[in-house]
Write a protein that holds these residues in place. Structure first.
Motif, PDB file in Angstrom:
ATOM      1  N   UNK A  27     -14.296   0.234  -3.416  1.00  0.00           N
ATOM      2  CA  UNK A  27     -14.822   1.231  -2.484  1.00  0.00           C
ATOM      3  C   UNK A  27     -13.947   2.485  -2.470  1.00  0.00           C
ATOM      4  N   UNK A  28     -14.604   3.655  -2.491  1.00  0.00           N
ATOM      5  CA  UNK A  28     -13.885   4.935  -2.444  1.00  0.00           C
ATOM      6  C   UNK A  28     -14.104   5.663  -1.120  1.00  0.00           C
ATOM      7  N   UNK A  29     -14.812   5.045  -0.201  1.00  0.00           N
ATOM      8  CA  UNK A  29     -14.992   5.626   1.128  1.00  0.00           C
ATOM      9  C   UNK A  29     -15.963   6.787   1.201  1.00  0.00           C
ATOM     10  N   UNK A  30     -16.942   6.824   0.323  1.00  0.00           N
ATOM     11  CA  UNK A  30     -17.919   7.923   0.327  1.00  0.00           C
ATOM     12  C   UNK A  30     -18.896   7.833   1.499  1.00  0.00           C
ATOM     13  N   UNK A  31     -19.044   6.660   2.086  1.00  0.00           N
ATOM     14  CA  UNK A  31     -19.890   6.413   3.261  1.00  0.00           C
ATOM     15  C   UNK A  31     -21.385   6.586   3.013  1.00  0.00           C
TER      16      UNK A  31
ATOM     17  N   UNK B 283     -26.291  -2.279   8.498  1.00  0.00           N
ATOM     18  CA  UNK B 283     -25.718  -3.237   7.549  1.00  0.00           C
ATOM     19  C   UNK B 283     -24.262  -2.897   7.216  1.00  0.00           C
ATOM     20  N   UNK B 284     -23.945  -1.604   7.144  1.00  0.00           N
ATOM     21  CA  UNK B 284     -22.616  -1.159   6.735  1.00  0.00           C
ATOM     22  C   UNK B 284     -21.972  -0.255   7.775  1.00  0.00           C
ATOM     23  N   UNK B 285     -20.675  -0.363   7.869  1.00  0.00           N
ATOM     24  CA  UNK B 285     -19.892   0.519   8.722  1.00  0.00           C
ATOM     25  C   UNK B 285     -18.687   0.981   7.929  1.00  0.00           C
ATOM     26  N   UNK B 286     -17.827   1.763   8.594  1.00  0.00           N
ATOM     27  CA  UNK B 286     -16.617   2.242   7.963  1.00  0.00           C
ATOM     28  C   UNK B 286     -15.435   1.865   8.832  1.00  0.00           C
ATOM     29  N   UNK B 287     -14.395   1.340   8.197  1.00  0.00           N
ATOM     30  CA  UNK B 287     -13.193   0.980   8.918  1.00  0.00           C
ATOM     31  C   UNK B 287     -12.316   2.193   9.167  1.00  0.00           C
ATOM     32  N   UNK B 288     -11.241   1.996   9.874  1.00  0.00           N
ATOM     33  CA  UNK B 288     -10.297   3.083  10.154  1.00  0.00           C
ATOM     34  C   UNK B 288      -9.701   3.648   8.871  1.00  0.00           C
ATOM     35  N   UNK B 289      -9.664   2.833   7.828  1.00  0.00           N
ATOM     36  CA  UNK B 289      -9.149   3.274   6.540  1.00  0.00           C
ATOM     37  C   UNK B 289     -10.192   4.055   5.743  1.00  0.00           C
ATOM     38  N   UNK B 290     -11.409   4.181   6.281  1.00  0.00           N
ATOM     39  CA  UNK B 290     -12.478   4.918   5.612  1.00  0.00           C
ATOM     40  C   UNK B 290     -13.288   4.086   4.646  1.00  0.00           C
TER      41      UNK B 290
ATOM     42  N   UNK C 179     -18.721  -4.511   5.973  1.00  0.00           N
ATOM     43  CA  UNK C 179     -20.019  -5.175   5.965  1.00  0.00           C
ATOM     44  C   UNK C 179     -20.296  -5.692   7.372  1.00  0.00           C
ATOM     45  N   UNK C 180     -21.329  -5.169   7.998  1.00  0.00           N
ATOM     46  CA  UNK C 180     -21.680  -5.560   9.359  1.00  0.00           C
ATOM     47  C   UNK C 180     -22.648  -6.728   9.394  1.00  0.00           C
ATOM     48  N   UNK C 181     -23.465  -6.858   8.352  1.00  0.00           N
ATOM     49  CA  UNK C 181     -24.482  -7.912   8.328  1.00  0.00           C
ATOM     50  C   UNK C 181     -24.706  -8.355   6.881  1.00  0.00           C
ATOM     51  N   UNK C 182     -24.117  -9.476   6.502  1.00  0.00           N
ATOM     52  CA  UNK C 182     -24.223  -9.970   5.125  1.00  0.00           C
ATOM     53  C   UNK C 182     -25.619 -10.497   4.791  1.00  0.00           C
ATOM     54  N   UNK C 183     -26.373 -10.867   5.810  1.00  0.00           N
ATOM     55  CA  UNK C 183     -27.737 -11.362   5.609  1.00  0.00           C
ATOM     56  C   UNK C 183     -28.685 -10.593   6.528  1.00  0.00           C
TER      57      UNK C 183
END
Length: 64
Positions: A10-14, A23-30, A34-38
């Motif tokens: 991951x390069x943090x492009x969002x 389904x996806x979020x961004x951590x403090x590290x950018x 993964x918010x929902x794997x299924x």
């Protein structure tokens, strides 16, 4: 359907967060979180859009 992410790639492009915020979020590290794997069936198209938009190809969808 099951979604996995490779945090090492991951390069943090969002782009995934923009395509499928349920389904996806961004951590403090950018980096992707993964918010929902299924995700529910109604989110599959959005998850596939996220895969297509990911510049580092760090998201994989498993059709199982």
């Amino acid at each position: 359907m099951r979604v996995t992410v490779d945090h090492e790639r991951c390069v943090g492009a969002a782009q995934c967060v923009l395509a499928a915020p349920a389904v996806f979020g961004q951590g403090e590290d950018g980096l992707v979180r993964l918010l929902d794997a299924r995700p529910a069936a109604e989110l599959w198209d959005r998850a596939r859009e996220a895969v297509a938009a990911c510049p580092s190809r760090s998201i994989t969808i498993h059709e199982d």
